[in-house]
Design a protein around this motif. Sequence first.
Motif, PDB file in Angstrom:
ATOM      1  N   ARG A   2       0.605  -1.190   0.239  1.00  0.00           N
ATOM      2  CA  ARG A   2       0.425  -0.313   0.153  1.00  0.00           C
ATOM      3  C   ARG A   2       0.723   1.171   0.363  1.00  0.00           C
ATOM      4  O   ARG A   2       1.808   0.934   0.697  1.00  0.00           O
ATOM      5  CB  ARG A   2      -0.765  -0.530   1.164  1.00  0.00           C
ATOM      6  CG  ARG A   2      -1.855  -0.812   1.108  1.00  0.00           C
ATOM      7  CD  ARG A   2      -2.670  -1.307   2.408  1.00  0.00           C
ATOM      8  NE  ARG A   2      -2.146  -1.205   3.492  1.00  0.00           N
ATOM      9  CZ  ARG A   2      -2.638  -0.848   4.474  1.00  0.00           C
ATOM     10  NH1 ARG A   2      -3.791  -0.214   4.805  1.00  0.00           N
ATOM     11  NH2 ARG A   2      -2.066  -0.940   5.725  1.00  0.00           N
ATOM     12  N   LYS A   3       0.677   2.398  -0.148  1.00  0.00           N
ATOM     13  CA  LYS A   3       0.606   3.839  -0.792  1.00  0.00           C
ATOM     14  C   LYS A   3       0.282   4.442  -0.089  1.00  0.00           C
ATOM     15  O   LYS A   3      -0.292   4.690  -0.202  1.00  0.00           O
ATOM     16  CB  LYS A   3       1.168   4.251  -2.308  1.00  0.00           C
ATOM     17  CG  LYS A   3       1.961   3.176  -3.087  1.00  0.00           C
ATOM     18  CD  LYS A   3       1.632   2.962  -4.590  1.00  0.00           C
ATOM     19  CE  LYS A   3       1.245   2.021  -5.477  1.00  0.00           C
ATOM     20  NZ  LYS A   3       0.737   1.017  -5.250  1.00  0.00           N
ATOM     21  N   THR A   4       1.671   4.958   1.834  1.00  0.00           N
ATOM     22  CA  THR A   4       0.490   5.307   2.338  1.00  0.00           C
ATOM     23  C   THR A   4       1.990   6.387   2.922  1.00  0.00           C
ATOM     24  O   THR A   4       2.772   6.357   3.030  1.00  0.00           O
ATOM     25  CB  THR A   4       0.452   4.470   3.386  1.00  0.00           C
ATOM     26  OG1 THR A   4       0.968   4.118   4.220  1.00  0.00           O
ATOM     27  CG2 THR A   4      -1.169   4.443   3.792  1.00  0.00           C
ATOM     28  N   ASP A   5       1.117   7.713   3.262  1.00  0.00           N
ATOM     29  CA  ASP A   5       2.196   8.396   3.691  1.00  0.00           C
ATOM     30  C   ASP A   5       2.101   8.344   5.891  1.00  0.00           C
ATOM     31  O   ASP A   5       1.386   8.203   6.291  1.00  0.00           O
ATOM     32  CB  ASP A   5       2.077  10.068   3.629  1.00  0.00           C
ATOM     33  CG  ASP A   5       2.125  10.333   2.810  1.00  0.00           C
ATOM     34  OD1 ASP A   5       2.928   9.701   1.732  1.00  0.00           O
ATOM     35  OD2 ASP A   5       1.096  10.911   1.891  1.00  0.00           O
ATOM     36  N   ARG A   6       3.289   8.315   6.166  1.00  0.00           N
ATOM     37  CA  ARG A   6       3.488   7.690   7.367  1.00  0.00           C
ATOM     38  C   ARG A   6       3.676   8.587   8.075  1.00  0.00           C
ATOM     39  O   ARG A   6       4.786   9.302   7.476  1.00  0.00           O
ATOM     40  CB  ARG A   6       4.483   6.468   8.221  1.00  0.00           C
ATOM     41  CG  ARG A   6       4.175   5.547   6.647  1.00  0.00           C
ATOM     42  CD  ARG A   6       4.811   4.626   6.750  1.00  0.00           C
ATOM     43  NE  ARG A   6       5.031   3.603   8.630  1.00  0.00           N
ATOM     44  CZ  ARG A   6       5.997   2.456   8.658  1.00  0.00           C
ATOM     45  NH1 ARG A   6       6.094   1.908   7.710  1.00  0.00           N
ATOM     46  NH2 ARG A   6       5.434   1.816   9.590  1.00  0.00           N
ATOM     47  N   LYS A  77      -9.389  12.453  -0.541  1.00  0.00           N
ATOM     48  CA  LYS A  77      -8.403  11.392  -1.340  1.00  0.00           C
ATOM     49  C   LYS A  77      -9.070  10.166  -1.828  1.00  0.00           C
ATOM     50  O   LYS A  77      -7.999   8.852  -2.385  1.00  0.00           O
ATOM     51  CB  LYS A  77      -7.313  10.897   0.384  1.00  0.00           C
ATOM     52  CG  LYS A  77      -6.289  12.071   0.396  1.00  0.00           C
ATOM     53  CD  LYS A  77      -5.135  11.511   1.033  1.00  0.00           C
ATOM     54  CE  LYS A  77      -4.600  13.148   1.374  1.00  0.00           C
ATOM     55  NZ  LYS A  77      -3.778  13.359   0.416  1.00  0.00           N
ATOM     56  N   HIS A  95      -6.961   6.263   5.926  1.00  0.00           N
ATOM     57  CA  HIS A  95      -6.522   6.839   7.115  1.00  0.00           C
ATOM     58  C   HIS A  95      -6.310   5.748   7.743  1.00  0.00           C
ATOM     59  O   HIS A  95      -7.491   4.963   7.980  1.00  0.00           O
ATOM     60  CB  HIS A  95      -6.757   8.360   7.806  1.00  0.00           C
ATOM     61  CG  HIS A  95      -7.741   8.166   8.696  1.00  0.00           C
ATOM     62  ND1 HIS A  95      -9.404   8.042   7.748  1.00  0.00           N
ATOM     63  CD2 HIS A  95      -8.583   7.487   9.488  1.00  0.00           C
ATOM     64  CE1 HIS A  95     -10.111   7.336   9.363  1.00  0.00           C
ATOM     65  NE2 HIS A  95      -9.532   7.786  10.327  1.00  0.00           N
ATOM     66  N   ARG A 103      -0.895   7.187   9.316  1.00  0.00           N
ATOM     67  CA  ARG A 103      -1.162   6.927   8.340  1.00  0.00           C
ATOM     68  C   ARG A 103      -2.362   7.701   6.878  1.00  0.00           C
ATOM     69  O   ARG A 103      -2.885   6.712   7.014  1.00  0.00           O
ATOM     70  CB  ARG A 103      -0.911   5.699   7.545  1.00  0.00           C
ATOM     71  CG  ARG A 103       0.180   5.049   8.186  1.00  0.00           C
ATOM     72  CD  ARG A 103      -0.085   2.691   7.734  1.00  0.00           C
ATOM     73  NE  ARG A 103       1.811   2.651   8.923  1.00  0.00           N
ATOM     74  CZ  ARG A 103       1.428   0.933   8.612  1.00  0.00           C
ATOM     75  NH1 ARG A 103       0.895   0.320   8.036  1.00  0.00           N
ATOM     76  NH2 ARG A 103       1.908   0.466  10.085  1.00  0.00           N
ATOM     77  N   GLY A 105      -3.830   7.643   2.746  1.00  0.00           N
ATOM     78  CA  GLY A 105      -3.219   7.328   1.663  1.00  0.00           C
ATOM     79  C   GLY A 105      -4.238   7.237   0.647  1.00  0.00           C
ATOM     80  O   GLY A 105      -5.222   7.362   1.410  1.00  0.00           O
ATOM     81  N   LYS A 106      -3.783   7.610  -0.954  1.00  0.00           N
ATOM     82  CA  LYS A 106      -4.988   7.786  -1.750  1.00  0.00           C
ATOM     83  C   LYS A 106      -5.512   6.330  -1.798  1.00  0.00           C
ATOM     84  O   LYS A 106      -5.326   5.087  -1.704  1.00  0.00           O
ATOM     85  CB  LYS A 106      -4.577   8.121  -3.225  1.00  0.00           C
ATOM     86  CG  LYS A 106      -4.473   9.778  -3.003  1.00  0.00           C
ATOM     87  CD  LYS A 106      -3.623  10.137  -3.981  1.00  0.00           C
ATOM     88  CE  LYS A 106      -3.651  11.195  -4.740  1.00  0.00           C
ATOM     89  NZ  LYS A 106      -2.728  12.018  -5.553  1.00  0.00           N
ATOM     90  N   PRO A 123      -6.428   2.021   3.029  1.00  0.00           N
ATOM     91  CA  PRO A 123      -6.040   3.423   2.498  1.00  0.00           C
ATOM     92  C   PRO A 123      -4.449   3.466   1.576  1.00  0.00           C
ATOM     93  O   PRO A 123      -3.890   1.781   1.461  1.00  0.00           O
ATOM     94  CB  PRO A 123      -5.241   3.918   3.973  1.00  0.00           C
ATOM     95  CG  PRO A 123      -5.163   3.559   5.061  1.00  0.00           C
ATOM     96  CD  PRO A 123      -6.047   2.341   3.751  1.00  0.00           C
ATOM     97  N   GLY A 124      -4.179   3.470   0.516  1.00  0.00           N
ATOM     98  CA  GLY A 124      -3.351   3.331  -0.216  1.00  0.00           C
ATOM     99  C   GLY A 124      -3.448   2.329  -1.444  1.00  0.00           C
ATOM    100  O   GLY A 124      -2.476   1.348  -1.509  1.00  0.00           O
TER     101      GLY A 124
END
Length: 172
Positions: A2-6, A77, A95, A103, A105-106, A123-124
Amino acid sequence: MRKTDRHPVSGANSLWHVYQTVPFLKVVKNFIVIQIARYTPFIGMKNWLYRTFLRMKVGKQTSFALMVMPDIMFPEKISVGTNTIIGYNTTILAHEYLIHEYRIGKVLIGDEVMIGANTTILPGVKIGDGAVVSAGTLVHKDVPDGAFVGGNPMRIIYTKEEMQERLKKSAE
């Protein structure tokens, strides 16, 4: 993956810090809009509410069934393609709040996707065009275009090519 911002936090768990990550009034507004949309049987009205007040990207002829729960914190997102069906009581999260981090992520859902009832999308993830997600699935990773997936944990049941072959055989 998964593509998430942490985003790490210290002290109390990340949910305890929720209003440092998202404004309180945004959450209140989103909650009200989502609750109205969850119960309205008018698909066009739901899509308008999501686009107008939540800033979600919702394609033409996309249908959200009753009780669908988009992310309350970061609905902007979420992107859903054209002519897609999101099944009853599905949850779409952008989220996740954990003990030591949160986290964001879109969530990208493609065109002509069918998502079964009671599915949870984390997410992500990206769900590719033409994919089918069976009811009750936990979508914890990307779904390839045209694939049929299901389960918890999610797994690929049929690839796009296998699905095309099955459709060809059933048409004969």
